[in-house]
Design a protein around this motif. Sequence first.
Motif, PDB file in Angstrom:
ATOM      1  N   LEU A   1       0.906  -1.162  -0.104  1.00 14.50           N
ATOM      2  CA  LEU A   1      -0.060  -0.064  -0.026  1.00 14.50           C
ATOM      3  C   LEU A   1       0.809   1.293  -0.119  1.00 14.50           C
ATOM      4  CD1 LEU A   1      -2.637  -0.976   2.657  1.00 14.50           C
ATOM      5  CD2 LEU A   1      -2.834  -0.920   0.095  1.00 14.50           C
ATOM      6  N   ASN A   2       0.499   1.978  -0.976  1.00 14.91           N
ATOM      7  CA  ASN A   2       1.605   3.274  -1.014  1.00 14.91           C
ATOM      8  C   ASN A   2       1.344   4.506  -0.285  1.00 14.91           C
ATOM      9  OD1 ASN A   2      -0.586   4.602  -2.457  1.00 14.91           O
ATOM     10  ND2 ASN A   2       0.064   4.320  -4.601  1.00 14.91           N
ATOM     11  N   SER A   3       0.294   4.312   0.871  1.00 16.21           N
ATOM     12  CA  SER A   3      -0.042   5.443   1.449  1.00 16.21           C
ATOM     13  C   SER A   3       1.013   6.067   2.337  1.00 16.21           C
ATOM     14  CB  SER A   3      -1.237   5.058   2.580  1.00 16.21           C
ATOM     15  OG  SER A   3      -2.258   4.621   2.072  1.00 16.21           O
ATOM     16  N   GLY A   4       1.030   7.429   2.245  1.00 22.18           N
ATOM     17  CA  GLY A   4       2.313   7.992   2.858  1.00 22.18           C
ATOM     18  C   GLY A   4       3.531   8.114   2.178  1.00 22.18           C
ATOM     19  N   TYR A   5       3.629   7.710   0.793  1.00 22.59           N
ATOM     20  CA  TYR A   5       5.171   7.799   0.402  1.00 22.59           C
ATOM     21  C   TYR A   5       5.358   9.298   0.120  1.00 22.59           C
ATOM     22  CZ  TYR A   5       2.727   8.984  -4.287  1.00 22.59           C
ATOM     23  OH  TYR A   5       2.067   9.792  -5.302  1.00 22.59           O
ATOM     24  N   ASP A   6       6.807   9.313   0.006  1.00 15.66           N
ATOM     25  CA  ASP A   6       7.265  10.750  -0.297  1.00 15.66           C
ATOM     26  C   ASP A   6       8.191  10.757  -1.487  1.00 15.66           C
ATOM     27  OD1 ASP A   6       9.630   9.571   0.598  1.00 15.66           O
ATOM     28  OD2 ASP A   6       9.140  10.541   2.730  1.00 15.66           O
ATOM     29  N   ARG A   7       8.585   9.473  -2.130  1.00 16.30           N
ATOM     30  CA  ARG A   7       9.237   9.500  -3.532  1.00 16.30           C
ATOM     31  C   ARG A   7       9.140   8.079  -4.256  1.00 16.30           C
ATOM     32  NH1 ARG A   7      15.800   8.716  -1.973  1.00 16.30           N
ATOM     33  NH2 ARG A   7      15.496   7.354   0.125  1.00 16.30           N
ATOM     34  N   VAL A   8       9.333   8.359  -5.385  1.00 14.26           N
ATOM     35  CA  VAL A   8       9.010   7.126  -6.082  1.00 14.26           C
ATOM     36  C   VAL A   8      10.363   6.742  -7.063  1.00 14.26           C
ATOM     37  CG1 VAL A   8       7.903   6.456  -8.042  1.00 14.26           C
ATOM     38  CG2 VAL A   8       6.563   7.590  -6.487  1.00 14.26           C
TER      39      VAL A   8
ATOM     40  N   GLY B   1      10.621   7.650   3.261  1.00 15.63           N
ATOM     41  CA  GLY B   1      11.843   7.912   3.541  1.00 15.63           C
ATOM     42  C   GLY B   1      12.766   6.743   3.260  1.00 15.63           C
ATOM     43  N   ASP B   2      13.392   5.707   4.060  1.00 14.71           N
ATOM     44  CA  ASP B   2      14.096   4.519   3.491  1.00 14.71           C
ATOM     45  C   ASP B   2      13.206   3.373   3.561  1.00 14.71           C
ATOM     46  OD1 ASP B   2      16.450   6.129   3.182  1.00 14.71           O
ATOM     47  OD2 ASP B   2      16.906   5.937   5.358  1.00 14.71           O
ATOM     48  N   GLU B   3      12.088   3.577   3.985  1.00 16.50           N
ATOM     49  CA  GLU B   3      11.284   2.403   3.976  1.00 16.50           C
ATOM     50  C   GLU B   3      10.363   2.059   2.391  1.00 16.50           C
ATOM     51  OE1 GLU B   3       7.098   0.515   6.370  1.00 16.50           O
ATOM     52  OE2 GLU B   3       7.682   2.848   6.695  1.00 16.50           O
ATOM     53  N   LEU B   4      10.393   0.889   2.336  1.00 17.80           N
ATOM     54  CA  LEU B   4       9.666   0.699   0.733  1.00 17.80           C
ATOM     55  C   LEU B   4       8.307   0.417   1.392  1.00 17.80           C
ATOM     56  CD1 LEU B   4       9.626  -0.421  -1.913  1.00 17.80           C
ATOM     57  CD2 LEU B   4      10.345  -2.674  -1.310  1.00 17.80           C
ATOM     58  N   LEU B   5       7.397   0.689   0.617  1.00 16.69           N
ATOM     59  CA  LEU B   5       6.009   0.670   1.106  1.00 16.69           C
ATOM     60  C   LEU B   5       5.389  -0.242  -0.363  1.00 16.69           C
ATOM     61  CD1 LEU B   5       5.085   4.312   1.790  1.00 16.69           C
ATOM     62  CD2 LEU B   5       5.767   2.351   3.456  1.00 16.69           C
ATOM     63  N   ALA B   6       5.426   0.025  -1.625  1.00 18.49           N
ATOM     64  CA  ALA B   6       4.652  -0.671  -2.372  1.00 18.49           C
ATOM     65  C   ALA B   6       5.603  -0.572  -3.735  1.00 18.49           C
ATOM     66  CB  ALA B   6       3.352   0.344  -2.574  1.00 18.49           C
ATOM     67  N   VAL B   7       4.869  -1.204  -4.527  1.00 13.34           N
ATOM     68  CA  VAL B   7       5.567  -1.251  -5.991  1.00 13.34           C
ATOM     69  C   VAL B   7       4.403  -1.510  -6.976  1.00 13.34           C
ATOM     70  CG1 VAL B   7       7.056  -2.741  -7.643  1.00 13.34           C
ATOM     71  CG2 VAL B   7       7.568  -2.590  -5.334  1.00 13.34           C
ATOM     72  N   ASP B   8       4.452  -0.566  -8.146  1.00 15.09           N
ATOM     73  CA  ASP B   8       3.563  -0.789  -9.255  1.00 15.09           C
ATOM     74  C   ASP B   8       4.469  -1.299 -10.370  1.00 15.09           C
ATOM     75  OD1 ASP B   8       1.372   0.563  -8.008  1.00 15.09           O
ATOM     76  OD2 ASP B   8       1.635   2.502  -8.991  1.00 15.09           O
TER      77      ASP B   8
ATOM     78  N   ARG C   1       7.879  -9.920  -1.823  1.00 14.20           N
ATOM     79  CA  ARG C   1       8.383 -10.613  -1.039  1.00 14.20           C
ATOM     80  C   ARG C   1       9.311  -9.697  -0.099  1.00 14.20           C
ATOM     81  NH1 ARG C   1      11.359 -15.260  -3.980  1.00 14.20           N
ATOM     82  NH2 ARG C   1      12.063 -15.595  -1.739  1.00 14.20           N
ATOM     83  N   LEU C   2       9.768  -8.674  -0.615  1.00 10.16           N
ATOM     84  CA  LEU C   2      10.603  -7.617   0.060  1.00 10.16           C
ATOM     85  C   LEU C   2       9.507  -7.066   1.411  1.00 10.16           C
ATOM     86  CD1 LEU C   2      12.857  -5.981  -2.403  1.00 10.16           C
ATOM     87  CD2 LEU C   2      13.673  -7.325  -0.513  1.00 10.16           C
ATOM     88  N   ILE C   3       8.427  -6.348   0.800  1.00  8.13           N
ATOM     89  CA  ILE C   3       7.525  -5.804   1.669  1.00  8.13           C
ATOM     90  C   ILE C   3       7.015  -6.700   2.651  1.00  8.13           C
ATOM     91  CG2 ILE C   3       5.262  -4.805   1.774  1.00  8.13           C
ATOM     92  CD1 ILE C   3       5.885  -3.808  -1.518  1.00  8.13           C
ATOM     93  N   GLU C   4       6.566  -7.852   2.354  1.00  8.61           N
ATOM     94  CA  GLU C   4       6.325  -8.842   3.367  1.00  8.61           C
ATOM     95  C   GLU C   4       7.327  -9.160   4.360  1.00  8.61           C
ATOM     96  OE1 GLU C   4       4.531 -12.079   1.216  1.00  8.61           O
ATOM     97  OE2 GLU C   4       2.820 -10.852   0.183  1.00  8.61           O
ATOM     98  N   ALA C   5       8.393  -9.126   3.928  1.00  8.31           N
ATOM     99  CA  ALA C   5       9.616  -9.622   4.861  1.00  8.31           C
ATOM    100  C   ALA C   5      10.083  -8.244   5.802  1.00  8.31           C
ATOM    101  CB  ALA C   5      10.877 -10.197   4.201  1.00  8.31           C
ATOM    102  N   GLY C   6       9.448  -7.304   5.426  1.00 12.35           N
ATOM    103  CA  GLY C   6       9.887  -6.003   6.164  1.00 12.35           C
ATOM    104  C   GLY C   6      11.026  -5.399   5.674  1.00 12.35           C
ATOM    105  N   LYS C   7      11.767  -5.731   4.399  1.00  9.59           N
ATOM    106  CA  LYS C   7      12.931  -5.409   3.932  1.00  9.59           C
ATOM    107  C   LYS C   7      12.964  -4.368   3.101  1.00  9.59           C
ATOM    108  CE  LYS C   7      15.145  -9.957   4.227  1.00  9.59           C
ATOM    109  NZ  LYS C   7      15.928 -11.066   3.790  1.00  9.59           N
ATOM    110  N   SER C   8      13.697  -3.323   3.257  1.00 11.40           N
ATOM    111  CA  SER C   8      13.720  -2.138   2.264  1.00 11.40           C
ATOM    112  C   SER C   8      15.137  -1.826   1.748  1.00 11.40           C
ATOM    113  CB  SER C   8      13.491  -0.893   3.138  1.00 11.40           C
ATOM    114  OG  SER C   8      12.039  -1.098   3.612  1.00 11.40           O
ATOM    115  N   PRO C   9      15.197  -2.284   0.521  1.00  7.91           N
ATOM    116  CA  PRO C   9      16.587  -1.994  -0.135  1.00  7.91           C
ATOM    117  C   PRO C   9      16.698  -0.658  -0.714  1.00  7.91           C
ATOM    118  CG  PRO C   9      15.007  -3.046  -1.692  1.00  7.91           C
ATOM    119  CD  PRO C   9      14.391  -3.143  -0.369  1.00  7.91           C
ATOM    120  N   ALA C  10      18.162  -0.302  -0.583  1.00  5.57           N
ATOM    121  CA  ALA C  10      18.400   1.216  -0.815  1.00  5.57           C
ATOM    122  C   ALA C  10      17.751   1.541  -2.157  1.00  5.57           C
ATOM    123  CB  ALA C  10      19.928   1.355  -0.909  1.00  5.57           C
ATOM    124  N   PRO C  11      17.111   2.697  -2.243  1.00  4.79           N
ATOM    125  CA  PRO C  11      16.513   3.222  -3.580  1.00  4.79           C
ATOM    126  C   PRO C  11      17.758   3.107  -4.739  1.00  4.79           C
ATOM    127  CG  PRO C  11      15.838   4.681  -1.750  1.00  4.79           C
ATOM    128  CD  PRO C  11      16.837   3.641  -1.297  1.00  4.79           C
ATOM    129  N   ALA C  12      19.013   3.324  -4.362  1.00  2.00           N
ATOM    130  CA  ALA C  12      19.964   3.506  -5.405  1.00  2.00           C
ATOM    131  C   ALA C  12      20.119   2.311  -6.088  1.00  2.00           C
ATOM    132  CB  ALA C  12      21.261   4.047  -4.879  1.00  2.00           C
TER     133      ALA C  12
END
Length: 402
Positions: free
Chosen positions: A332-339, A356-363, A376-387
Amino acid sequence: MKHVVVIGAGQAGSSCVAKLRNTGFAGEVTLIGTEAVPPYQRPPLSKAYLLGEMALERLFLRPESFYAENGINLMLGTTVETIDTFAQTVRAAGQTIAYDELVLTTGSVPRRLPARIGGTLDGVHVVRGLADVDAMRPRFAEGARVLIVGGGYIGLEAASVAAKLGLKVTLVEMGDRILQRVAAPQTSDFFRALHTSHGVDIREGVGLERLSGDTKVTGAVLSDGSELAVDFVIVGVGIEAATQLADAAGIVIDNGIKTDAYGRSSAPHVWAAGDCASFPYRGQRIRLESVPNAIDQAECVAGNIMGDDREYLAKPWFWSDQYDVKLQIAGLNSGYDRVITRRTDADSIAFWYYRGDELLAVDAMNDPRGFMIGRRLIEAGKSPAPALVENPDTDMKALLKS
């Protein structure tokens, strides 16, 4: 011997009764639905079924014989009139039915245009049930002029079918952009370009003032003063939880039938699941309008009726098919601040939402691999670096192990 009554014979209701039987529930099971056909899939209605690529029987979630073979009393074409939570009975088809446990899977209803602006004219349609789509299918003739009101996924899916069949399609969206409520500008831009390339006339920031016609719709006046001649209209301006029955029974409503983490409503022995239910999720209360949620939540409720005592932990994901593009959404992308944009080839692109550094959603558009890894990353609570996500050379699968 216990009797479980389920009101609402859609995806959630069918999943609930099947789960009860599959996990050994030996009591009586009754599934009550207002439609005259067995529980069926809704997503293909506005896609393959409307295109004529899917027969009615293929829509059914399970063969009609499944219910009789599993001792499920299937009451079709039946409207429940009242629920008495104190006597633990429901009134339907001229009889009073006692229950030990009651599950409400009443789903949702489409918002309609008011009569004062022509919403009740012949030729004005919504897309929700089988009867809705059957009523509009004959109008999908090459060259016909259709106005679609609303630029959400339902409206866009209807537009893609109409365009593929050679209709002249105009879509109006009162908001600043299509998909404004559910997606980032990048996703809106992608689908605007897709539809425009197929000849759809998309008008954003433009609402519908009124429809014209004596008994049948023949035209539309838009908020910018322009007028259109139309042969029919499809209204896709959202849905609302079907809560009237529960509300009349005194069950607490809060953006749907309010449930706890286990699926229990405010009334003893009454549960809710699917589109009609709101539930706790990460410190807030949400309602998910999706097939995966309807299945998972209903199966969780069935398990809890059987004594599992398990909290429902939603794993949101959705999809939409338009032309040759499959959109898959994780999270769910609620509250996102960058894409973050990730493109792996000319035909695949994905937008990754961060707070911030937290992955919320993917389209993900035509990117099933990206969707699955993101999910799988979202369900595992993992947030890879945006770069790392943005770099097309990154081995995304390796991020699951980090």
